[in-house]
Design an enzyme around this catalytic site. Sequence first.
Site: not given
Length: 282
Positions: A9, A96-97, A135
């Site tokens: 994402k 990594a985000g 998330d």
Amino acid sequence: MIYETAPAKINFTLDTLFKRNDGYHEIEMIMTTVDLNDRLTFHKRKDRKIVVEIEHNYVPSNHKNLAYRAAQLFIEQYQLKQGVTISIDKEIPVSAGLAGGSADAAATLRGLNRLFDIGASLEELALLGSKIGTDIPFCIYNKTALCTGRGEKIEFLNKPPSAWVILAKPNLGISSPDIFKLINLDKRYDVHTKMCYEALENRDYQQLCQSLSNRLEPISVSKHPQIDKLKNNMLKSGADGALMSGSGPTVYGLARKESQAKNIYNAVNGCCNEVYLVRLLG
């Protein structure tokens, strides 16, 4: 055997509104998916063990792995008498985000639902996943969405206009909890969630690029200035918009044309070990 893909994402926007009584931040963010995927396969076991098979030794295969914890939660929730072997072919960078761990956990919940023929709805799986990661509900659906609350309240939005995405991860990892601890809610920072929402409603690519904003970006940049250099490099190389995703350190750039995207890719490929040229999915 059951097979699932787990797409990464990216955030179009990310804002933190206030600190909640449960210790989490109330967030408001718009996210979408890109075609950079982990691939997972699931096999029933004769015993009750959960085994995670993964080639990379820097990725845990025990309870520290979100896919393991998702399997554990699923087996407990539905009182299953068998364990599972989960094989993960990892493509999404770690820390990594890009929600790689959450994507794997969501894929595990979907995969086990099919493997054991439970018949749970996606809504049920999202609620279950919210117990172990903010998330994960978004990653259950893998659709462009406005996420609020802790991330578990989801409003689906239009797919974004077609575009190339250049993802670049500097050679460092960032802990999301550490970044969230540094948020100063008294300090003004404009996040353009409404603008982004309207851009997606109208499929307005230029407005979408103008709306990209992330309250966590200046915090991560203060710790790791190379994130800002990477973002500026993308913009100077022709990106229509660029932003750090999540708590970082991955930065992405958007481009409508393939030639434009390849130019950006080549510009940042020399300064990062992990660079990917992919497409928006949504």
